[in-house]
Design an enzyme around this catalytic site. Structure first.
Site: not given
Ligand code: IPE
Ligand code: IPE
Ligand code: MG
Length: 209
Positions: A63, A15
């Site tokens: 997502n 993340d």
């Molecule tokens: C969880 O991260 C999924 C992945 C890292 C692929 P998100 O960034 O989507 O999760 P939330 O929405 O903050 O819980």
């Molecule tokens: C994790 O990084 C990757 C995916 C969930 C695909 P994020 O895209 O969630 O990055 P933040 O949480 O917005 O920084």
């Molecule tokens: Mg995230």
């Protein structure tokens, strides 16, 4: 975990791509590209350390709610990256597997998943599970359906349902539960990842994006 014992299975919620990019005043998509590069390093390090199973959360069932452009960019970048890396994964003796639902995933990406799985299926060095379009609740629902179907057909009786049977109906069938879960970016949540399998895992949260 005591001493320097190496965990058998490490799961990572990767993340913070978006926030990392924002800090650099760059678009979120730049963060995803950088995140994909980190995956290579993590896979290589895990293999070097003798970790047997590595599970990476790359895209959650939730997502899809992100801007369409970002979703599209992520999918095509991942397909490209995987296509260019299958050979190396295979050479390194890594068995690649995807966990998650196929529905909604673009054909090209599904194809690159299938090619990588097929090419590496006999490898025994390390198993790399990519959680893609994955949600633990959805996984549990799918498992429940599978087991109900067997009850309905009279193959098993209700009282015969065990924890082991549920575990074997999950996408992670054959994979031991994670010893360690790591989540980057400072968020301290599970976000619908491996809910059943993480029952006894150690949880490690790092502020690093
Ligand atoms: C969880 O991260 C999924 C992945 C890292 C692929 P998100 O960034 O989507 O999760 P939330 O929405 O903050 O819980
Ligand atoms: C994790 O990084 C990757 C995916 C969930 C695909 P994020 O895209 O969630 O990055 P933040 O949480 O917005 O920084
Ligand atoms: Mg995230």
């Amino acid at each position: 975990m005591e001493g320097n014992k190496i965990p058998q299975h490490v799961a990572i919620i990767m993340d913070g791509n978006g926030r990392w990019a924002k800090r650099k005043k760059m678009p979120r998509t730049y963060g995803h590209l950088e995140g994909i590069k980190r995956v290579d390093e993590i896979v290589a390090a895990a293999r070097r350390m003798g970790i047997k199973f590595l599970t990476l959360f790359a895209f959650s069932a939730e997502n899809w709610d992100r801007p369409q452009k970002e979703v599209h960019m992520l999918m095509s970048a991942l397909a490209r990256s995987l296509e260019s890396k299958v050979k190396d994964l295979d050479k390194a003796g890594i068995k690649f597997q995807v966990i998650g639902r196929a529905e909604g995933v673009p054909e090209r990406l599904l194809k690159s998943f299938r090619v990588a799985e097929e090419k590496t299926k006999n490898n025994a060095g390390m198993t790399l599970n990519l959680a893609f379009n994955y949600g633990a609740r959805q996984e549990i629902v799918d498992a429940v359906k599978q087991i109900c179907e067997r009850v309905k057909k009279g193959k098993i009786a209700l009282h015969e349902i065990t924890e082991e049977m549920v575990g074997n109906a999950l996408y992670t069938k054959g994979v031991p539960d994670p010893d360690l879960l790591i989540r980057t970016s400072g968020e301290q949540r599970i976000s619908n990842f491996l809910l059943w399998q993480l029952s006894y895992s150690e949880l490690y949260f790092t502020p690093k994006y």
